[in-house]
Structure formats: structure tokens, C-alpha cells
Scaffold this active site. Structure first.
Site, PDB file in Angstrom:
ATOM      1  N   ASP A   1     -22.315   2.562   3.854  1.00 22.50           N
ATOM      2  CA  ASP A   1     -21.846   1.739   2.733  1.00 22.50           C
ATOM      3  C   ASP A   1     -22.322   0.294   2.899  1.00 22.50           C
ATOM      4  O   ASP A   1     -21.579  -0.649   2.631  1.00 22.50           O
ATOM      5  CB  ASP A   1     -20.315   1.806   2.639  1.00 22.50           C
ATOM      6  CG  ASP A   1     -19.796   1.478   1.235  1.00 22.50           C
ATOM      7  OD1 ASP A   1     -20.520   1.753   0.260  1.00 22.50           O
ATOM      8  OD2 ASP A   1     -18.678   0.958   1.117  1.00 22.50           O
TER       9      ASP A   1
ATOM     10  N   ASN B   1     -10.757   1.808   1.244  1.00 23.46           N
ATOM     11  CA  ASN B   1      -9.490   2.539   1.383  1.00 23.46           C
ATOM     12  C   ASN B   1      -8.242   1.672   1.257  1.00 23.46           C
ATOM     13  O   ASN B   1      -7.133   2.183   1.349  1.00 23.46           O
ATOM     14  CB  ASN B   1      -9.459   3.267   2.737  1.00 23.46           C
ATOM     15  CG  ASN B   1     -10.567   4.289   2.852  1.00 23.46           C
ATOM     16  OD1 ASN B   1     -10.928   4.921   1.865  1.00 23.46           O
ATOM     17  ND2 ASN B   1     -11.121   4.450   4.042  1.00 23.46           N
TER      18      ASN B   1
ATOM     19  N   LYS C   1      -6.393  -2.661   0.387  1.00 24.06           N
ATOM     20  CA  LYS C   1      -6.487  -4.111   0.148  1.00 24.06           C
ATOM     21  C   LYS C   1      -6.662  -4.862   1.460  1.00 24.06           C
ATOM     22  O   LYS C   1      -6.199  -4.423   2.504  1.00 24.06           O
ATOM     23  CB  LYS C   1      -5.182  -4.606  -0.483  1.00 24.06           C
ATOM     24  CG  LYS C   1      -5.127  -4.541  -1.993  1.00 24.06           C
ATOM     25  CD  LYS C   1      -3.816  -5.152  -2.455  1.00 24.06           C
ATOM     26  CE  LYS C   1      -3.578  -4.879  -3.938  1.00 24.06           C
ATOM     27  NZ  LYS C   1      -2.250  -5.338  -4.348  1.00 24.06           N
TER      28      LYS C   1
ATOM     29  N   LYS D   1      -5.947  -5.619   6.783  1.00 22.97           N
ATOM     30  CA  LYS D   1      -6.234  -4.487   5.895  1.00 22.97           C
ATOM     31  C   LYS D   1      -5.173  -3.421   6.117  1.00 22.97           C
ATOM     32  O   LYS D   1      -4.922  -3.013   7.252  1.00 22.97           O
ATOM     33  CB  LYS D   1      -7.628  -3.918   6.197  1.00 22.97           C
ATOM     34  CG  LYS D   1      -8.061  -2.825   5.228  1.00 22.97           C
ATOM     35  CD  LYS D   1      -9.523  -2.468   5.472  1.00 22.97           C
ATOM     36  CE  LYS D   1     -10.046  -1.533   4.414  1.00 22.97           C
ATOM     37  NZ  LYS D   1     -11.474  -1.247   4.586  1.00 22.97           N
TER      38      LYS D   1
END
Length: 384
Positions: A168, A57, A59, A75
Site C-alpha cells: 500500500d 483499518n 483512525k 491509531k
């Protein structure tokens, strides 16, 4: 995040009208949720333009704690329900074993948009497979692979005990704390994490006696994503290439999808010739095509190859050589796994509840017969 303003103090400003929260004093205890700090992140951290990575979602940038000088990772997520969920799940897991720690969370404005900023420990040791690839002539052994899988399993075990499915788990989300030999491997990026305690039958449109069995136990499906990932990562650790691959150059081809669904993979020689039968058996149990038949994390952790990892043979593997030889294709391997996991999440999120017209249900058939074949029942819903 717009990189050109990342290093400027004032590019991230406090949420107007909000009071500053007290200092966190490090990561929260596992399972504890905290409120984000409302004052500017730049009060506490010097931001850099150095991009450390790209999460699902947002960088991840390098930053430094102003008082201690500690290097951290920042983040930036633009505020949304999905971003809040990511922060919430990661915060809940932070402090758990082999999980990247959150140090601070801020809620600021950036270019007129509200955003959430997660400050995490900086994982300076790089990705799991890059580290193995860089070993050169130093042999990577089956015992080392077992110890790595035990560490990853420990992270998943903690998450599942907190009713969180990560969904994930893949190579680029497994990072080492440092370049040192005693570095710790940790799991990061909770962008697809999901709580597993919600009941899918809270969906407003369903009829309980013909609902598909997988809808009755959705938490098993979400967690089974993580178990499948463990199988793929373990397979790559033991030979250097993935069990499923695309022949077409696409990230995930129809043929590759079919092989995943049918569980078509092998243990080819020479790479698998000396790998123990215990390891192969464990992979078979993780890569079961029916998600409900895959091992649970507790069963995985209790498997002899994992819970007696110090007794696993120190057989030299081909992994480092294969990873080095195929390094030009490694990005393709990562992309394939990303695509396969995305497909799996969609499949499990959109499990069909059968339409009444197509449902082969004994009670409904009896009712239809009584009604002379005319279907007066209201249609079901497809969660597509």
C-alpha cells in the site's frame, strides 16, 4: 473509534485480569516483536479528539505522553486477526530506516470491545506531495526527486529484507517528520502488509504439475506491488501527474484498468522534455506489466539514478507547478492509486490455479487420451 470519548480518561480501560507489561522504553529494535501493554493507554497518554488521519483499518488521533509532553499519534484498531497482523508487521519493521516508529502498543477495552492501540511518532511535516506543492516558486529538481526515491527505496529494501511486502505504498502513506528542511520522509500504515515467506502450495487443493507459475512464486507478486508503486510515485515526482488516469471520473475506470494492464503511458512534453533518459528507463523497468519482470528492490537500489543520486542533474522540473495547478484533482489521483493497488492486491491474492478440465498439460492430455477422452480426474480448485 468514537471521537466523543477519545479525550476522556477511562474511555479506554485495561483488559480485565491482565497484568501490566513493563515499559517499552521507546521503539523496539528492528525485527523484534513485543507484547502489547495491558493497562489503560490513558495512564501514559493524554488523548485528544484531533484526528490526524485515516488509516486502512482505523483512525489516527493526536495524543500526548503524560510525563514528557511529547506529541504522538495514536491509531485505534478493533481487535481482529487482520488488526493483529498489522500491529505485528509494523512492530517488526519499526526502527527500520524511513519507517514510522511505534513507541507503544496497548490492548484495552473500548465500548465493550477489545482493541489494539498503536502509539507512533507524530509525523508533523505532512504528506510528500503536499510539501512539494507548497514550495511556490522554489524549483523542484530531478536530483531532489532521485534523493526522495532513494529514501522510499531504503524503506522498501528494509521491509523486503524482513520478508514483508507493504502492498500500500502511496502518496498519503509517505509523511515527513517535521516542517523543517532536514525532515525525514517515512512510510506508514501496514494495514495491507503481508509476509512473503508463506508457500501458496500449502493451499489444500492443488496439483503441482499444472499449477500456474505465478502461484509457485507468490512472494515475488506481493513484493512487485511495492515496485509498481515506486514507479508511479517516481513518475508523479518527475512531472506532477500520474502515468495512468481515469477519463470517466470514476476512481478506477475500465479504461484506466486496461491502460495499467497494457502499460499504456507516455512521457509527454513539455513536462518530460528535460528529464534524463536514466529516469525514464527506471520508470519503464518498474511499470512492467508482467509483475515477474519488474525490478526487485535490490536492482532498484543499484540503479545509477538511485545509487548515484548526488550525480543526477539538477534539472528544474514542472512538478510543483503542475501539482499546484491540479490541486483540486489531487484527491482523485490518490483515490485512483488506492483503487489500482486494491485491484492489484486482489489479482495477486486470487491467482487462479487452473482447473483440470481447462489445463493444457502434456501429462494430463496423455492420461485423458488413454481414458478415451473421459475425464475421471478430480476437479482442481479455483482460488477466487
Amino acid at each position: 473509534m468514537d471521537g466523543e470519548t477519545a479525550g476522556e480518561k477511562g474511555s479506554l480501560v485495561p483488559q480485565p485480569g491482565a497484568l501490566g507489561a513493563p515499559a517499552l522504553g521507546g521503539a523496539p529494535a528492528p525485527g523484534v516483536r513485543r507484547e502489547p501493554k495491558k493497562y489503560a493507554v490513558t495512564d501514559d497518554y493524554q488523548l485528544s479528539k484531533q484526528v490526524l488521519g485515516l488509516g486502512v483499518n482505523g483512525k489516527v488521533l493526536e495524543c500526548y505522553h503524560r510525563r514528557s509532553g511529547q506529541k504522538c499519534a495514536l491509531k485505534l484498531l478493533y481487535d481482529s486477526p487482520k488488526a493483529r497482523q498489522e500491529v505485528d508487521h509494523h512492530w517488526q519493521a519499526s526502527g527500520g530506516p524511513h519507517i514510522v516508529r511505534i513507541l507503544d502498543v496497548y490492548e484495552n477495552m473500548h465500548h465493550g470491545k477489545r482493541c489494539l492501540l498503536i502509539v507512533m511518532e507524530c509525523m508533523e511535516g505532512g504528506e510528500l506531495f503536499s510539501r512539494i506543492q507548497e514550495r511556490g516558486d522554489q524549483a523542484f529538481t530531478e536530483r531532489e526527486a532521485a534523493e526522495i526515491m532513494r529514501d522510499i527505496g531504503t524503506a522498501i529494501q528494509f521491509l523486503h529484507s524482513q520478508n514483508i511486502a507493504h502492498r500500500d505504498v502511496k502518496p498519503e502513506n509517505l509523511l515527513y517528520t517535521s516542517k523543517e528542511k532536514d525532515a525525514v520522509l517515512k512510510l506508514t500504515d501496514f494495514g495491507f502488509a503481508k509476509e512473503t515467506t508463506q508457500n501458496a502450495l500449502q493451499t489444500p487443493c492443488y496439483t503441482p504439475y499444472y499449477v500456474a507459475p505465478e502461484v509457485l512464486g507468490p512472494e515475488k507478486y506481493d513484493k512487485s506491488c511495492d515496485m509498481w508503486s515506486l514507479g508511479v510515485i517516481m513518475y508523479i515526482l518527475l512531472c506532477g501527474f500520474p502515468p495512468f488516469y481515469s477519463n470517466t471520473g470514476q476512481a478506477i475506470s475500465p479504461g484506466m484498468k486496461r491502460r495499467i494492464r497494457l502499460g499504456q503511458y507516455g512521457f509527454p512534453k513539455p513536462e518530460w522534455a528535460d528529464v534524463s533518459e536514466d529516469a525514464k528507463q527506471l520508470i519503464r523497468l518498474l511499470l512492467k506489466t508482467d509483475p515477474t519482470e519488474r525490478l526487485t528492490i535490490m536492482q532498484f537500489m543499484n540503479h545509477p539514478w538511485i545509487n548515484q543520486s548526488m550525480e543526477v542533474p539538477q534539472t528544474p522540473l514542472h512538478t510543483a507547478r503542475v501539482l499546484e495547478e491540479d490541486k483540486d484533482h489531487w484527491d482523485d489521483v490518490k483515490e485512483e492509486m488506492t483503487s489500482a493497488l486494491a485491484t492489484m492486491r486482489v489479482d495477486y491474492d486470487q491467482v487462479k490455479i487452473k482447473d483440470l478440465k481447462t489445463s493444457n498439460n502434456r501429462l494430463l492430455n496423455k492420461r485423458r487420451k488413454k481414458q478415451g477422452g473421459s475425464s475421471s480426474a478430480s476437479p482442481g480448485c479455483n482460488n477466487q
